[in-house]
Design a protein around this motif. Sequence first.
Motif, short mmCIF file in Angstrom:
data_model
loop_
_atom_site.label_atom_id
_atom_site.label_comp_id
_atom_site.label_asym_id
_atom_site.label_seq_id
_atom_site.Cartn_x
_atom_site.Cartn_y
_atom_site.Cartn_z
N ILE A 80 -10.50 39.90 0.10
CA ILE A 80 -11.61 40.47 -0.24
C ILE A 80 -12.28 40.45 -1.66
O ILE A 80 -13.57 40.21 -1.91
CB ILE A 80 -11.68 41.92 0.07
N HIS A 81 -11.32 40.23 -2.43
CA HIS A 81 -11.53 40.00 -3.99
C HIS A 81 -12.42 38.80 -4.21
O HIS A 81 -13.16 38.91 -5.00
CB HIS A 81 -10.27 40.13 -4.64
N LEU A 82 -11.77 37.60 -3.30
CA LEU A 82 -12.35 36.33 -3.68
C LEU A 82 -13.76 36.71 -3.10
O LEU A 82 -14.77 35.96 -3.98
CB LEU A 82 -11.82 35.41 -2.86
N ASP A 94 -8.09 35.26 -13.73
CA ASP A 94 -7.73 36.20 -12.55
C ASP A 94 -8.17 35.83 -11.23
O ASP A 94 -7.40 35.77 -10.16
CB ASP A 94 -8.59 37.61 -13.06
N TYR A 95 -9.42 34.95 -11.13
CA TYR A 95 -9.79 34.59 -9.81
C TYR A 95 -8.76 33.55 -9.32
O TYR A 95 -8.49 33.43 -8.16
CB TYR A 95 -11.28 33.93 -10.06
N LEU A 100 -15.68 29.41 -8.71
CA LEU A 100 -14.82 29.22 -9.80
C LEU A 100 -15.40 28.48 -10.79
O LEU A 100 -15.43 28.77 -12.13
CB LEU A 100 -13.42 28.50 -9.50
N ILE A 101 -16.65 27.41 -10.40
CA ILE A 101 -17.30 26.74 -11.36
C ILE A 101 -18.15 27.69 -12.13
O ILE A 101 -18.49 27.51 -13.25
CB ILE A 101 -17.91 25.76 -10.32
N PHE A 127 -12.02 28.23 0.99
CA PHE A 127 -11.74 27.13 -0.24
C PHE A 127 -12.98 26.68 -1.01
O PHE A 127 -12.77 26.76 -2.19
CB PHE A 127 -10.93 25.90 0.52
N TYR A 128 -13.94 26.32 -0.36
CA TYR A 128 -14.96 25.69 -0.98
C TYR A 128 -15.64 26.72 -1.68
O TYR A 128 -16.39 26.59 -2.88
CB TYR A 128 -15.92 24.79 0.04
#
Length: 351
Positions: A228-230, A194-195, A181-182, A174-175
Amino acid sequence: MKKLYIHNALFRILVPPFYGILIYLLILLINNNVDQINEIFTGQEVYVCIGLTYIVSETLRLLIILLDRFYSVTIDSQRIWIQFLLGLAVSVIVVSISISAYFEYILNFSITQTQLIIFNIIYAVSSLIYNLLFVSNDFLHRQNLDKIKQEEMLTETIEAELLKFKNEVNPELFYDALETLITLVHKNAEEAEDYIDRLSLVYRYILGHRKIELSSVSDEVNAAQNIIHLLNFKFNQCITFKTDLPPQSGNMPMVPGVLASLIETVIRNSIINKFKPMQIELSLETDDGYFILQHKLNDKLIISENRSQIFKQMQNAYGYYSEKPVVHVKAYDMNYIKIPILEIMEDQEAI
C-alpha cells in the motif's frame, strides 16, 4: 501384485483348510453319508480334501502368475476367458492325478469313475469361484489405484498452483514502482531512498517466503502495508489500510502472499482518487472461522482478468490446507472477502 489377496500368505495358509472341510461336507452330502460328519477331524478323507485344496489353489495361483507375464497389466475379456478355461483344465488334471494316486497308492484300490467325476466337478466349480474372486479383486484393486493416481495428480496440481501463487511477482507492481522511483529521484532523494527500502522489503518478502509452507498474520499485514505504501504514490495517498485484530492473532498461520495479492488486486480494480478514497479493513470473525477483508465497492468499468485468476489461485491454495473456501461477497455497497482461518495440527498439517 502383492496387494491381491490370492498372493497374501495368510490367505494362502488359512483359507484352504476351511474350504477343504466344506468340500468334504459337500461330498458327504452327495454320497448321502452325513453320519460320518462326527468323524470330520478324525477321518482321513477330510485331510485329503484339505491337501487337494492346497494343491489346486497354489496351481491356480501359479497359472495367474504365468499369465501375468504374457499379458499386459490390464485384464481384458480375452485374458479372462483364457484364464477361466485354463483354470478348469488345470484343476481337472491336477485333481484327477492327485485323487487317483491317493486311491491307487494309499488306499490300494482304483477310484471309481463316479467318484472321479464328483471330485472334478467340485474342484472345477472351485476353480471358477477362485478365478471369479481374483478378477473382481483385481478390478477393485485397479480402481483403487486409479483413484489414488487421480488424487496424487490433483495434489501435485494444487501444490504446483500453490507454489506459483507464492512465487508470483506482479510485473505491473514492479514497473509502477520503477516509474514512481524515476519521479522521486529527481524530486526528493530521501523519499526515493525510503521508497527503495519499501520496494526491497516487498520483494524480499516474496523471495523469502517461496519455500515457506505458511506465513503468519503479522508478516502478511506488514507485507500488505508495504504494498500500500508503494501504491499510494500512484494513487496520491488515497489508500488506507486498517486492521482490527486481537494481539494473539498475529501468530496465526496464513498462506504467504495472500493478503498482499488480494489488496493489490482490489486497488487495481477500483476507482481511487481524492473524491473516492479507498479504505481497506481487515478483521477477524472467530465464530465463522474467517478473516474478513472489506472495502467500499467502487469497481472500475473494465475489470482486469487478473482478478479472477488471483481468486482462483487463492481458492486452490487454501483448498490445499482447508475444507473451507475463500468467500467473495458483494453486499449493498461493500465488498467482503472471507479468508479461512488455518489451524495447525499436531502432525504439522493445517485444516
